[in-house]
Design an enzyme around this catalytic site. Structure first.
Site, PDB file in Angstrom:
ATOM      1  N   ASN C 240       0.779  -1.231   0.000  1.00 61.76           N
ATOM      2  CA  ASN C 240       0.000   0.000   0.000  1.00 61.76           C
ATOM      3  C   ASN C 240       0.804   1.270   0.000  1.00 61.76           C
ATOM      4  O   ASN C 240       1.784   1.400   0.701  1.00 61.76           O
ATOM      5  CB  ASN C 240      -0.875   0.025   1.254  1.00 61.76           C
ATOM      6  CG  ASN C 240      -2.258  -0.448   0.954  1.00 61.76           C
ATOM      7  OD1 ASN C 240      -2.788  -0.109  -0.085  1.00 61.76           O
ATOM      8  ND2 ASN C 240      -2.822  -1.220   1.841  1.00 61.76           N
ATOM      9  N   CYS C 241       0.330   2.212  -0.790  1.00 62.53           N
ATOM     10  CA  CYS C 241       0.851   3.560  -0.708  1.00 62.53           C
ATOM     11  C   CYS C 241      -0.303   4.497  -0.396  1.00 62.53           C
ATOM     12  O   CYS C 241      -0.387   5.587  -0.931  1.00 62.53           O
ATOM     13  CB  CYS C 241       1.552   3.933  -2.005  1.00 62.53           C
ATOM     14  SG  CYS C 241       2.871   2.776  -2.398  1.00 62.53           S
ATOM     15  N   VAL C 242      -1.268   4.055   0.402  1.00 64.22           N
ATOM     16  CA  VAL C 242      -2.352   4.949   0.828  1.00 64.22           C
ATOM     17  C   VAL C 242      -1.886   5.734   2.041  1.00 64.22           C
ATOM     18  O   VAL C 242      -0.783   5.520   2.532  1.00 64.22           O
ATOM     19  CB  VAL C 242      -3.650   4.185   1.173  1.00 64.22           C
ATOM     20  CG1 VAL C 242      -4.289   3.640  -0.068  1.00 64.22           C
ATOM     21  CG2 VAL C 242      -3.387   3.093   2.171  1.00 64.22           C
TER      22      VAL C 242
END
Lengths: 349, 77, 427
Positions: C240-242
């Site tokens: 994830n790159c949230v």
């Protein structure tokens, strides 16, 4: 002379200027306390004192909100004041909206604000984040308690250096503001605790109450429409040409009320849409496409409806907050009931 | 808005182009509109035809107002 | 299926000539580690640092955090990436507790996080309390971002697995046994107790918002019933790159606190039978399908109640609410864990969706609240991203090296698995 100086806002009625006939009164000032202000002054003992009272007519304030706020801003800027008080407004919709409007000005000037209001008054929902509202009953019968609660909150506000604490502790209605803090247990443990309580049907308190989704029971049908007074309301922004109330193209902060006397057809010369959320070409060509006055007049003629109400109401539904829409609906509904309307057609784009 | 007016004590018919929104905001009597920019019209047909359509929608709305209902009801025309 | 978690308390981590464990001290052969993790020829440079709680260090932008673990009986951690599938969730797993592997480098998405080991920011991230082996990995500037993400993701897993094996020399400080029983047995056990499950929502919106289950992209899965012991062995990996505050780093999956807390009261207040993994995809059709299948599976299993945890915010709020509504409709009681985006002043509506059925919610705080982070003596990674990461804004990074950001930018600050104590309330 008490240390803390209070400016108090009242409407024309509580400000003892007059009844509905004075509802158009622009904001004005009086020296010292007036009406409920005298009781508030007493409750404030020698710690605080009302130095000035600002009075405005409810209709004036609601119909000329910006001008009213501008004037009140001017008054407050000229005053050496520590806190602004208003009302209590109980469940008087327009008075509550005016008190809220004053709260907004006070907030902007960095002044604390305390008022009293009935929780269902639209002024509370719309302006709750700008000040502190203590809860009152829905009528003037709760005046004494309201005044005493307002005074207590004013004391508490200054004793706590402007951090009176949580709504329940400090005795004000929730302002709808979320603040972070660390709880005793981690989230997962709290979730499991809550689940066990829910399973066992014990009481538990959600940490985030969902915004309310109240449904309304359908009202019974109108028995004889041929005799009924019918009103039309639209969120499609149909207004007299030039948009006299300057209803915003989106995120409307107000609604308009316009005369239909003698109007049998909405023409492009006289009406237009203020709505910014859809292509206005068709509505501007023929506003009946949104607000079907031409057809309603025919039906009135044919006796299918008793009479079309002499006013219609309009606002813009584009991006308008739920709380605003609610407040508009409540205010419009109350007026329509008062005017003897029996059924409503609401059109939306 | 619909809900608040109804709460004040009046039956309301909501003529709305987007039914899910009407349902979500809690309207009880719902009549579908023709399209968003012209819920009660149709610029693609003649003036007479268009007015006929408008009348049909309004008459349907009156029917909705004179019908007792239990729950959210859509009155199609 | 039984898993023994054998926890080893780590007191200190240092570099040395050989890998070893003695008296709580993990010694890492740096060269050995580097050669193990240099798995891709697109890696341009690698640096390794050790940072400790209380040191005046800022690490940013942090990509992922992973806990070093190893199977005592063979390769089995991170099935689908490194480990063998048949071992995951069973046997013995050695855990180096109190330390992590952290990956950083030039930013991948816009949403990597900040970790301060000291100062006011430290209390908002769980990883200011652990000894962190920080790997700074750089790739050529023109590397496609999905590849960049994958390189860093795999590198973190390899490092954690390599260091985890050092723990095999240690004597465990305590051993916990977890069991995933056949449903028919679990349902009969303590037969007066209700059956409880866990609806475990995984971020899967794509475009670097991805989670992997046994190496499979979660947006491609349909809801699956899984043993919680497999989660402990790294069956779920973050890609994830949230927003850093509420992306579940791989560490948090390995240490999923909901699973721990459910096991803690298993057999006393309820029977915890397992986890339903589901995703958070981008179309309404996907959301409807996944939530329907979750509810049907829950009904099939015979659940009486469930905890539902969300990952992320915005349209996943709809997945959360759909899961809640459909379970409640089947008479399955729910408690939700989410965080809030109520604006910097806290006055806006917190979630993008809502429902009257969601009457039991645990919140891990308002991610929009701002915080001032003073300058740190040392920065590992790149401070220049302060203005552009999610939660940052123009002017976030001041001349003196201090940073004003929303909590959103701090790794794990409003984690929705309920690992931390941050919360919010109404005023």
């Amino acid at each position: 002379m008490a240390e803390l100086k209070v400016v108090h806002y009242l409407n024309q009625f509580f400000g003892q200027v007059g009844d509905e006939d004075e509802a158009d009164l622009p904001p004005q000032r009086k020296e010292g306390a007036v009406g409920p202000g005298k009781a508030l002054n007493q409750a404030l003992e020698d710690k605080a004192e009302i130095v000035r009272t600002i009075i405005a007519g409810d209709d004036y304030f609601n119909e000329n909100k910006e001008a009213a706020q501008e004037k009140i801003r001017e008054f407050l800027q000229q005053e050496d004041v520590d806190i602004v008080a208003a009302g209590p407004a109980f469940n008087a919709g327009r008075y509550g909206m005016a008190c809220g409007g004053v709260a907004e000005v006070a907030d902007e000037l960095g002044l604390p604000f305390v008022s009293g209001i009935y929780p269902e008054n639209p002024g509370y929902e719309m302006y709750k984040q700008y000040g502190y509202f203590i809860e009152t009953g829905d009528s003037v019968g709760s005046m004494r308690q309201g005044i005493s609660d307002m005074a207590d909150l004013i004391f508490r506000y200054f004793e706590t250096d402007g951090s009176p604490g949580k709504p329940k502790e400090a005795g004000y209605l929730p302002r709808g503001i979320r603040k972070n803090f660390f709880r005793e247990e981690r989230g997962a443990r709290r979730a499991v605790d809550m689940l066990v309580k829910k399973i066992n049907e014990e009481e538990f308190e959600t940490e985030y109450p969902m915004p309310s989704f109240d449904r309304v029971e359908p009202k019974p049908a109108v028995k004889d429409l041929g005799e009924a007074l019918v009103a039309v309301v639209t969120t499609g922004g149909i207004v007299p040409k030039g948009n006299p109330d300057k209803i915003e193209a989106s995120s409307a902060s107000k609604f308009g009320k316009y005369k239909l006397n003698g109007v049998t057809d909405l023409t492009s010369e006289e009406f237009e849409t203020a709505h910014g959320g859809y292509d206005p070409t068709y509505a501007n060509q023929d506003p009946d496409r949104v607000l079907p006055i031409d057809v309603l007049r025919e039906l009135e003629e044919e006796g299918k409806i008793g009479k079309l109400h002499e006013y219609y109401y309009a606002t813009v539904g584009n991006g308008t907050s739920v709380s605003n829409a609610k407040a508009f609906g409540k205010a419009i509904g109350e007026e329509l009931v008062k005017d003897g309307v029996q059924a409503v057609i609401l059109t939306s784009t | 808005m619909v809900k608040e007016i109804e709460k004040a004590g009046l039956p309301v018919v909501h003529v709305a182009s987007i039914l899910p929104i009407s349902k979500t905001v809690g309207a009880n009597r719902i009549v579908p509109g023709k399209a968003i920019p012209f819920p009660l019209g149709n610029p693609k047909v003649s003036k007479e035809e268009e007015k006929k359509l408008r009348k049909k929608i309004v008459e349907k709305s009156l029917e909705a107002l004179s019908t007792d209902i239990e729950d959210q009801t859509v009155f199609k025309w | 299926m039984k898993l023994n978690l054998e926890r080893v308390n780590v007191k200190e981590v240092k570099f040395g000539r050989e890998n070893s464990f003695q008296d709580g001290v993990v010694t890492i052969d740096k060269e050995g580690l580097l050669s193990e993790i240099e798995h891709d020829d697109r890696i341009e440079s690698l640096e390794v640092d050790i940072v400790r709680p209380g040191e005046e260090v800022r690490i940013m932008p942090v990509k992922d955090v992973v806990e070093p673990r190893a199977k005592v009986d063979g390769e089995g951690i991170f099935p689908g990436f490194i480990g063998k599938e048949d071992l995951a969730g069973t046997g013995r797993s050695r855990v180096l507790e109190g330390m992590t592997v952290m990956t950083t480098g030039n930013v991948v998405g816009f949403q990597e996080g900040i970790i301060d080991m000291k100062g006011p920011g430290a209390q908002y991230t769980p990883f200011s309390q652990t000894i962190n082996v920080v790997i700074t990995c750089e790739v050529p500037e023109n590397t496609e971002e999905h590849i960049h993400e994958e390189i860093l993701r795999v590198l973190g897993l390899k490092a954690a697995s390599y260091i985890g094996r050092i723990g095999l020399e240690a004597e465990p400080d305590n051993v916990e046994e977890y069991e995933f029983k056949p449903l028919s047995e679990a349902a009969k056990e303590n037969d007066d107790l209700p059956l409880v499950g866990y609806v475990y929502m995984l971020q899967s919106q794509g475009l670097l918002h991805d989670t992997y289950v046994y190496g499979i992209d979660a947006k491609e899965i349909i809801p699956t019933f899984i043993s919680p012991t497999k989660v402990m062995d790294g069956a779920i990996v973050s890609g994830n790159c949230v927003s850093a505050c509420d992306k579940n780093s791989t560490f948090l999956h390995q240490n999923n606190p909901v699973i721990e807390e459910l096991y803690r009261r298993h057999g006393e207040d309820f029977n915890f039978v397992g986890a339903i993994l589901t995703n958070e995809n981008v179309t309404l059709q996907d959301k409807e399908r996944s939530s329907t299948l979750v509810a049907e599976m829950a009904e099939n299993i015979g659940l009486d109640a469930a905890i539902i945890s969300e990952e992320g915010f915005g349209n996943p709020d709809t997945d959360l609410i759909l899961n809640c509504k459909k379970l409640e409709k089947k008479g399955i009681k729910t408690v939700l864990i989410t965080d809030e985006y109520a604006g910097r002043d806290g006055a806006s509506q917190s979630l993008a969706d809502a429902s009257a059925e969601a009457d039991a919610v645990v919140t891990s705080g308002n991610a929009n609240e701002t915080i001032k982070l003073p300058p740190m003596e040392r920065v590992i990674g790149h401070q220049k991203y302060a203005d552009s990461i999610a939660g940052g804004f123009e002017g976030s990074l001041k001349e003196d090296g201090s940073i004003e950001v929303e909590l959103q930018a701090i790794t794990g600050s409003t984690d929705q698995l309920g690992y931390t104590r941050l919360s919010s309330e109404g005023y």
